[in-house]
Design a protein around this motif. Sequence first.
Motif, short mmCIF file in Angstrom:
data_model
loop_
_atom_site.label_atom_id
_atom_site.label_comp_id
_atom_site.label_asym_id
_atom_site.label_seq_id
_atom_site.Cartn_x
_atom_site.Cartn_y
_atom_site.Cartn_z
N GLN A 40 0.29 -3.57 11.42
CA GLN A 40 0.04 -4.36 10.21
C GLN A 40 0.77 -3.83 8.99
O GLN A 40 0.43 -4.15 7.86
CB GLN A 40 -1.46 -4.41 9.94
CG GLN A 40 -2.26 -5.03 11.06
CD GLN A 40 -3.74 -5.13 10.72
OE1 GLN A 40 -4.11 -5.64 9.67
NE2 GLN A 40 -4.58 -4.62 11.60
N ILE A 41 1.77 -3.00 9.20
CA ILE A 41 2.52 -2.47 8.08
C ILE A 41 3.78 -3.31 7.90
O ILE A 41 4.30 -3.88 8.85
CB ILE A 41 2.85 -0.97 8.32
CG1 ILE A 41 3.00 -0.24 6.99
CG2 ILE A 41 4.10 -0.80 9.16
CD1 ILE A 41 3.06 1.26 7.15
N CYS A 42 4.30 -3.40 6.67
CA CYS A 42 5.41 -4.30 6.41
C CYS A 42 6.27 -3.79 5.27
O CYS A 42 5.89 -2.90 4.52
CB CYS A 42 4.90 -5.71 6.08
SG CYS A 42 3.81 -5.74 4.62
N GLY A 43 7.43 -4.38 5.15
CA GLY A 43 8.34 -4.04 4.07
C GLY A 43 9.41 -3.06 4.51
O GLY A 43 9.30 -2.43 5.56
N PRO A 44 10.48 -2.94 3.70
CA PRO A 44 11.59 -2.04 4.04
C PRO A 44 11.08 -0.62 4.25
O PRO A 44 10.16 -0.19 3.55
CB PRO A 44 12.50 -2.12 2.81
CG PRO A 44 12.10 -3.37 2.11
CD PRO A 44 10.66 -3.57 2.40
N PRO A 45 11.63 0.12 5.25
CA PRO A 45 12.83 -0.22 6.05
C PRO A 45 12.54 -1.03 7.31
O PRO A 45 13.43 -1.19 8.14
CB PRO A 45 13.36 1.17 6.42
CG PRO A 45 12.11 1.99 6.58
CD PRO A 45 11.18 1.50 5.50
N LEU A 46 11.30 -1.48 7.51
CA LEU A 46 10.98 -2.30 8.68
C LEU A 46 11.56 -3.70 8.50
O LEU A 46 11.69 -4.20 7.37
CB LEU A 46 9.46 -2.37 8.87
CG LEU A 46 8.76 -1.04 9.19
CD1 LEU A 46 7.26 -1.25 9.32
CD2 LEU A 46 9.32 -0.42 10.47
N PRO A 47 11.88 -4.37 9.60
CA PRO A 47 12.49 -5.71 9.49
C PRO A 47 11.51 -6.78 9.03
O PRO A 47 11.93 -7.81 8.50
CB PRO A 47 12.97 -5.99 10.92
CG PRO A 47 12.11 -5.12 11.80
CD PRO A 47 11.81 -3.90 11.00
N ASN A 48 10.20 -6.57 9.23
CA ASN A 48 9.23 -7.61 8.85
C ASN A 48 8.86 -7.48 7.37
O ASN A 48 8.37 -6.44 6.92
CB ASN A 48 7.98 -7.52 9.72
CG ASN A 48 7.35 -6.14 9.68
OD1 ASN A 48 8.05 -5.14 9.74
ND2 ASN A 48 6.03 -6.08 9.58
N SER A 49 9.13 -8.54 6.63
CA SER A 49 8.80 -8.53 5.20
C SER A 49 7.32 -8.82 5.00
O SER A 49 6.67 -9.42 5.86
CB SER A 49 9.65 -9.58 4.47
OG SER A 49 9.41 -10.87 5.02
N CYS A 50 6.82 -8.39 3.86
CA CYS A 50 5.40 -8.60 3.56
C CYS A 50 5.15 -10.03 3.14
O CYS A 50 5.94 -10.60 2.36
CB CYS A 50 4.94 -7.64 2.46
SG CYS A 50 5.04 -5.91 2.94
N PRO A 51 4.06 -10.65 3.59
CA PRO A 51 3.78 -12.05 3.21
C PRO A 51 3.42 -12.14 1.73
O PRO A 51 2.81 -11.24 1.17
CB PRO A 51 2.59 -12.42 4.10
CG PRO A 51 1.92 -11.11 4.42
CD PRO A 51 3.04 -10.10 4.49
N SER A 52 3.85 -13.22 1.11
CA SER A 52 3.50 -13.45 -0.29
C SER A 52 2.10 -14.03 -0.38
O SER A 52 1.54 -14.52 0.59
CB SER A 52 4.50 -14.41 -0.94
OG SER A 52 4.46 -15.66 -0.28
N ALA A 53 1.53 -13.97 -1.58
CA ALA A 53 0.16 -14.45 -1.77
C ALA A 53 0.04 -15.93 -1.45
O ALA A 53 -0.97 -16.40 -0.94
CB ALA A 53 -0.29 -14.19 -3.20
N SER A 54 1.15 -16.67 -1.70
CA SER A 54 1.07 -18.12 -1.49
C SER A 54 0.98 -18.49 -0.02
O SER A 54 0.52 -19.56 0.34
CB SER A 54 2.29 -18.81 -2.12
OG SER A 54 3.47 -18.32 -1.51
N PRO A 58 1.87 -2.97 2.60
CA PRO A 58 3.29 -2.70 2.33
C PRO A 58 3.60 -1.21 2.28
O PRO A 58 2.77 -0.40 1.90
CB PRO A 58 3.51 -3.34 0.95
CG PRO A 58 2.16 -3.29 0.31
CD PRO A 58 1.16 -3.50 1.42
N ILE A 59 4.82 -0.87 2.70
CA ILE A 59 5.31 0.50 2.56
C ILE A 59 5.62 0.74 1.09
O ILE A 59 6.30 -0.07 0.47
CB ILE A 59 6.57 0.71 3.43
CG1 ILE A 59 6.21 0.56 4.91
CG2 ILE A 59 7.20 2.07 3.17
CD1 ILE A 59 7.41 0.58 5.84
N PRO A 60 5.12 1.83 0.51
CA PRO A 60 5.36 2.07 -0.92
C PRO A 60 6.84 2.11 -1.26
O PRO A 60 7.69 2.42 -0.42
CB PRO A 60 4.69 3.43 -1.17
CG PRO A 60 3.67 3.55 -0.10
CD PRO A 60 4.25 2.86 1.10
#
Length: 646
Positions: free
Chosen positions: A231-245, A213-215
């Motif tokens: 393999q980077i994720c999170g705002p401001p990128l459109p791909n959200s980070c996967p949850s643990a579940s 994730p982006i800090p």
Amino acid sequence: MSVSSNMNKIFIWVLLFSFFLHFHSIKSDEEELRAALSNLITGLTESASPNQASPWNLTSYPCRDHWDGVACDNRNSLRNITLDGLKLSGNLNASFLCDVQSIAASLTVMSLKDNNLQGESLAEIANCRQLTRLYLGGNRFNGSLPDSFLRLNNLKVLDISSNNFSGTLPDLSRISGLIEFSAQNNQLSGFLPSFEFSNFHTFNVSNNNFSGPIPSGGVRFPASSFTKNDQICGPPLPNSCPSASSDSSDKPKGSYSKDEILTFLGNFLLGLTVLLATIVFLCRRCKKAEAKVEADSRVASVDDSITKQIYTPSNFKAGPVSKSDYSTASGESAVVPSSLIVLSSPEVSGIRFENLLKAPAELLGRGKHGSVYKVFSEEMGMILAVKRIKDWTISSYDFKQRMRRLDRVKHPNILPALAFYSSKQEKLLVYEYLQHGSLFNLLHGTQMGRTFDWSTRLDVAASVADGLAFMHQELREDGIAHGNLKSSNVLLTQNMEPYISEYGLVLDSQDPSLAGSDNSYQGNGEHLNRAIFRADVYAFGVILLEMLTGKLVQSDGLDLASWVVSVVREEWTVEVFDRTLIREGASEARMVNLLQIAIKCVNRSQEARPSMNEIAAKVSTLKEEEDKSMDDASALISTSVFERSP
């Protein structure tokens, strides 16, 4: 008559000999610098194209003869080296520069952009501890960025873009002053450090191999600063980070193999055995540990709601502190809070407040609103300065909000708090300990052996004005001025760089127009908001008067500002200046100009005082005039000497 004549001859010879020694020292420094730069450039041009020659005449002198891309100060010390786009190649050997003590102590800018340089080890660059800007972009450097870069505490700009760097980044978030970081177009991998993005003007790590994730805070930069990292994720990128579940397998519930069942049973039995053994062991030692368990329980249960906690100023004292030094009025051990709130310093992360209180401490100073202690923390191996505030009628919530707001505003001449603690009984701030003393110590003779010439005083004045102007601009809407600016709160490094300490704490101004103001000054209207910033202007004017006169602010009942104004009114201006400056031959015109600025600052009418932005601009102009004058004088002396030499 003959005795007088002989004395005059001796004086002239001594003067000539002193000049010779000074000139010889300058010449030897220039020769050392020339040798260092010659070694550096020779290593970077010998493998270049046949037509690629050194950009310098290596038989001349770098500073005196103004080599291209080389900038020196008025003491002929190397400040900047810029070798951009010169088609240099080969392995960069930074030790040629940064292992030379005189260069390492003065070099602030190194720019080698857009060449063909390579090499895996750049660790020696970290020996140039004064670097503020380092540009390595557009080369062929490879390998990992060395951890030694974390020692570059003064670094503001780091450009390593368009190289072949790989591996993980060191935790560059520990360089608190970093405001620009460019690392795009490399092969860096791993997680991004937890940068404080609010400090950055420029940030780009695109086209690498970062993952995770982006800090938090990265959203303030465009997506283009992070793209092309698969393999980077999170705002401001459109791909959200996967949850643990989302990582669970598709295996149906209850579908376990025989091996999995046996492994689970084995682990369960092993855990049960360990648990039973632990219970038996604890039961046997229960009586012996009873007192310790009770003490630990008291420590762990403390929070801000405890109102019976008692501390006395003797808790901190010179030398090691014993457990008895924290006793309450009833004779029991005082209960202490569990930890500090760390702001933006990984160095103090994890320190517990009770350990800080038990560390060896030395009282540095005691004032109307609290005391300052020098504390050595063995667990971190560092020396801290702890400010303990008393009689400040600010709520714990407002105090915490204020500290966090101050932590988001960075300036190289403002000493940031590393951590703080607040409760109904205590408000403490933890700072880095600066061992070279304060402006007050230097001006008033408690630090022997350190010179404080006119040029350095002007440098200090310009830096303090710049820092104060920046804080006023950033924090005006918040109503947070310094509130207690004085020469003892201006700390100095070995290189005479000033740091303004204790910004934004209790109001204790010398400004006569604020006499009687309550120190809980937040939210008391626009008029008081303007008044506290103008009070800082008054305090800065007093500091200028201290540096110009060398006199104490209060001496034998005499107020320095009132005395200076009265002397100037009687047209005896030259009488106010420090005799040391007069003997040095400092420019009287520039001293008078700075004096006029100071007198405007201490005007009893707040509305007549200039703003800190105006003051900073005027002092900066004086500094530039002084630097130009010294450069011209140095060039004139050098020309005169070499014209007369055979």
